[in-house]
Design a protein around this motif. Structure first.
Motif, PDB file in Angstrom:
ATOM      1  N   LEU A  60       0.867  -1.164   0.000  1.00 33.28           N
ATOM      2  CA  LEU A  60       0.000   0.000   0.000  1.00 33.28           C
ATOM      3  C   LEU A  60       0.908   1.218   0.000  1.00 33.28           C
ATOM      4  N   ALA A  61       0.643   2.174  -0.883  1.00 31.41           N
ATOM      5  CA  ALA A  61       1.498   3.358  -0.989  1.00 31.41           C
ATOM      6  C   ALA A  61       0.640   4.609  -1.079  1.00 31.41           C
ATOM      7  N   ALA A  62       1.143   5.685  -0.501  1.00 33.84           N
ATOM      8  CA  ALA A  62       0.421   6.951  -0.538  1.00 33.84           C
ATOM      9  C   ALA A  62       0.134   7.353  -1.978  1.00 33.84           C
ATOM     10  N   ALA A  63      -1.089   7.786  -2.221  1.00 30.32           N
ATOM     11  CA  ALA A  63      -1.518   8.089  -3.588  1.00 30.32           C
ATOM     12  C   ALA A  63      -0.652   9.156  -4.248  1.00 30.32           C
ATOM     13  N   TYR A  64      -0.150  10.126  -3.472  1.00 29.04           N
ATOM     14  CA  TYR A  64       0.634  11.210  -4.073  1.00 29.04           C
ATOM     15  C   TYR A  64       1.929  10.704  -4.697  1.00 29.04           C
ATOM     16  N   LEU A  65       2.443   9.562  -4.216  1.00 25.55           N
ATOM     17  CA  LEU A  65       3.676   9.021  -4.772  1.00 25.55           C
ATOM     18  C   LEU A  65       3.493   8.579  -6.219  1.00 25.55           C
ATOM     19  N   PHE A  66       2.265   8.246  -6.597  1.00 25.62           N
ATOM     20  CA  PHE A  66       1.994   7.817  -7.964  1.00 25.62           C
ATOM     21  C   PHE A  66       2.071   8.984  -8.943  1.00 25.62           C
ATOM     22  N   ASN A  67       2.098  10.206  -8.428  1.00 22.32           N
ATOM     23  CA  ASN A  67       2.221  11.388  -9.290  1.00 22.32           C
ATOM     24  C   ASN A  67       3.662  11.654  -9.704  1.00 22.32           C
ATOM     25  N   VAL A 105       0.805 -11.626   0.540  1.00 21.59           N
ATOM     26  CA  VAL A 105       1.411 -10.751   1.543  1.00 21.59           C
ATOM     27  C   VAL A 105       1.096  -9.296   1.218  1.00 21.59           C
ATOM     28  N   LEU A 106       0.592  -8.580   2.224  1.00 21.68           N
ATOM     29  CA  LEU A 106       0.284  -7.160   2.090  1.00 21.68           C
ATOM     30  C   LEU A 106       1.268  -6.371   2.946  1.00 21.68           C
ATOM     31  N   GLY A 107       1.992  -5.451   2.328  1.00 24.93           N
ATOM     32  CA  GLY A 107       2.972  -4.652   3.057  1.00 24.93           C
ATOM     33  C   GLY A 107       2.501  -3.224   3.222  1.00 24.93           C
ATOM     34  N   LEU A 108       2.549  -2.722   4.439  1.00 19.77           N
ATOM     35  CA  LEU A 108       2.140  -1.337   4.654  1.00 19.77           C
ATOM     36  C   LEU A 108       2.967  -0.682   5.752  1.00 19.77           C
ATOM     37  N   PHE A 109       2.940   0.636   5.722  1.00 21.87           N
ATOM     38  CA  PHE A 109       3.667   1.456   6.685  1.00 21.87           C
ATOM     39  C   PHE A 109       2.640   2.266   7.464  1.00 21.87           C
ATOM     40  N   PRO A 110       2.177   1.729   8.603  1.00 14.51           N
ATOM     41  CA  PRO A 110       1.036   2.328   9.318  1.00 14.51           C
ATOM     42  C   PRO A 110       1.275   3.720   9.884  1.00 14.51           C
ATOM     43  N   GLU A 111       2.517   4.193   9.878  1.00  9.56           N
ATOM     44  CA  GLU A 111       2.748   5.562  10.339  1.00  9.56           C
ATOM     45  C   GLU A 111       2.119   6.577   9.383  1.00  9.56           C
ATOM     46  N   GLY A 112       1.898   6.146   8.131  1.00 11.93           N
ATOM     47  CA  GLY A 112       1.196   6.996   7.172  1.00 11.93           C
ATOM     48  C   GLY A 112       2.054   8.018   6.461  1.00 11.93           C
ATOM     49  N   ARG A 113       3.293   8.159   6.887  1.00 10.24           N
ATOM     50  CA  ARG A 113       4.209   9.094   6.224  1.00 10.24           C
ATOM     51  C   ARG A 113       5.637   8.724   6.608  1.00 10.24           C
ATOM     52  N   ILE A 114       6.577   9.371   5.945  1.00 12.17           N
ATOM     53  CA  ILE A 114       7.983   9.111   6.231  1.00 12.17           C
ATOM     54  C   ILE A 114       8.431   9.964   7.415  1.00 12.17           C
TER      55      ILE A 114
END
Length: 206
Positions: A60-67, A105-114
């Motif tokens: 799962l990746a933040a939508a803005y990264l796709f820009n 396998v689903l990978g996510l970063f629950p902090e929501g940001r870097i």
């Protein structure tokens, strides 16, 4: 095919840049479904997880990264799922749940940001939604050092030592009507577990 190439490149990249120290590989489940819940201190974190994890990970990746032309192209090529801020998009949740229903396998970063250091930020509750609705094993992961290798806002990595601590998996039985109070309780348990992993990572890096 693209994911396999990315995994191969990432393995050699990290080996050249600092050869990560990894603890807890035995904790990786041999079969899914699995939810990886990792801290996030650099854009390199996803590449690192892909390099060390035996199974393919759908991120799962933040939508803005796709820009971003470069980052977005990579995310699309490896089948990452864009997540809008707030994480309340039903279509996104259904797509992610299908990954787990396939036993993947689903990978996510629950902090929501870097976060720009190795300090952990608060976890959002999205990971708990996927775990409790799928019965997936939850694997906490703490990554230390990627923020030094490529800090937020930088595009050229530098050599640095990285440590990865993989915690023991745990799971709960899936339910069609999860109670809202279950999510904070699960988050508290995960936070306690990753705090222990942080201390172990610090000891390994000292």
């Amino acid at each position: 095919m693209i994911y396999t190439l990315l995994k191969f490149f990432s393995k050699w990249f990290f080996r050249f840049m600092g050869n990560p120290g990894i603890k807890g590989m035995r904790n990786i489940p041999h079969a899914g479904p699995v939810v990886i819940a990792a801290n996030h201190s650099s854009l390199l974190d996803g590449f690192l997880l892909a390099a060390i994890w035996p199974q393919r990970i759908t991120f799962l990746a933040a939508a803005y990264l796709f820009n971003s032309p470069a980052v977005g192209a990579i995310l699309r090529a490896v089948g990452a799922i864009p997540v809008q801020s707030g994480g309340n998009n039903l279509a996104e949740k259904k797509t992610a749940l299908k990954v787990l229903q396939r036993g993947d396998v689903l990978g996510l970063f629950p902090e929501g940001r870097i976060y720009q250091s190795d300090k952990l930020g608060p976890f959002n509750l999205g990971w708990a939604y996927f775990a409790i609705n799928s019965g997936a094993s939850i694997v906490p992961v703490v990554i230390k050092g990627t923020s030094a290798m490529m800090p937020k806002g930088k595009f050229f990595p530098r050599r640095a030592k990285i440590y990865i601590q993989i915690g023991a998996p745990w799971r709960i039985e899936p339910t069609l009507t999860p109670k809202q109070e279950s999510y904070p309780a699960m988050n508290k348990r995960l936070n306690a577990g990753r705090a222990t992993l942080v201390q172990e990572a610090i000891q390994n890096g000292s």
